[in-house]
Enzyme design. Structure first.
Site: not given
Ligand code: ZN
Length: 172
Positions: A46, A51, A94-95, A136-137, A140
């Site tokens: 995701g 991000q 998480c990236l 989660h996304e 963000h």
């Molecule tokens: Zn994330």
């Protein structure tokens, strides 16, 4: 297509409350495609616009694994309209926080509304990994990271590790 640089925490760009997408046009569709490529290359399941330094409410997810056929989703203005009372603890990463993992409690199932890449409103139901990933996304887009769901102690440990990694130049 060039991949987008991923913003690494701690960074104020990850704390922005994103603004709704007004029109879905070629530029937004290209951004969603590049975000998917960036996410697949990372690899991740995701990615949310902040991000990659964009402040619009746009997320991409693809929870297909291994031999499974890719199943990319591009969602503008995603909104959870129903969340199951039943929750589950599952490990997340998480990236924007490379190599940091922790168990996060989320609703097992959700129903969500979003705008697709033709500008049409859609509603989908999700459970398990997809439901957790979507929650989660969407977090963000409101400047919330998975570590914000942890105890202050655990969050502090992870954020100190991130600061150290950044200081040593191991992450951008
Ligand atoms: Zn994330």
């Amino acid at each position: 297509m060039a991949l987008l640089p991923i913003v690494i925490a701690p960074d104020q760009r990850l704390r922005v409350k994103c603004t709704p997408v007004v029109t879905v046009d070629g530029e937004l569709r290209r951004l969603a495609d590049t975000m998917l490529e960036t996410m697949h290359a990372a690899p991740g399941i995701g990615l949310a616009a902040p991000q990659v330094s964009d402040t619009r409410r746009l997320i991409v997810v693809d929870v297909a694994r291994g031999e499974e056929k890719p199943d990319p989703l591009r969602l503008a203005n995603p909104e959870i309209v129903w969340r199951s009372l039943e929750t589950r603890l599952a490990e997340e990463g998480c990236l924007s926080l490379p190599d940091q993992y922790a168990e996060v409690e989320r609703g097992v199932a959700v129903k969500m509304r979003y705008m697709d890449m033709d500008g049409a409103m859609q509603e989908i139901g999700a459970e398990g990994l997809l439901a957790a990933c979507l929650q989660h996304e969407i977090d963000h887009l409101d400047g919330i990271l998975f570590v914000d769901h942890l105890t202050a102690l655990r969050r502090g440990m992870i954020m100190r590790r991130m600061k150290k990694l950044k200081r040593h130049g191991e992450v951008a």
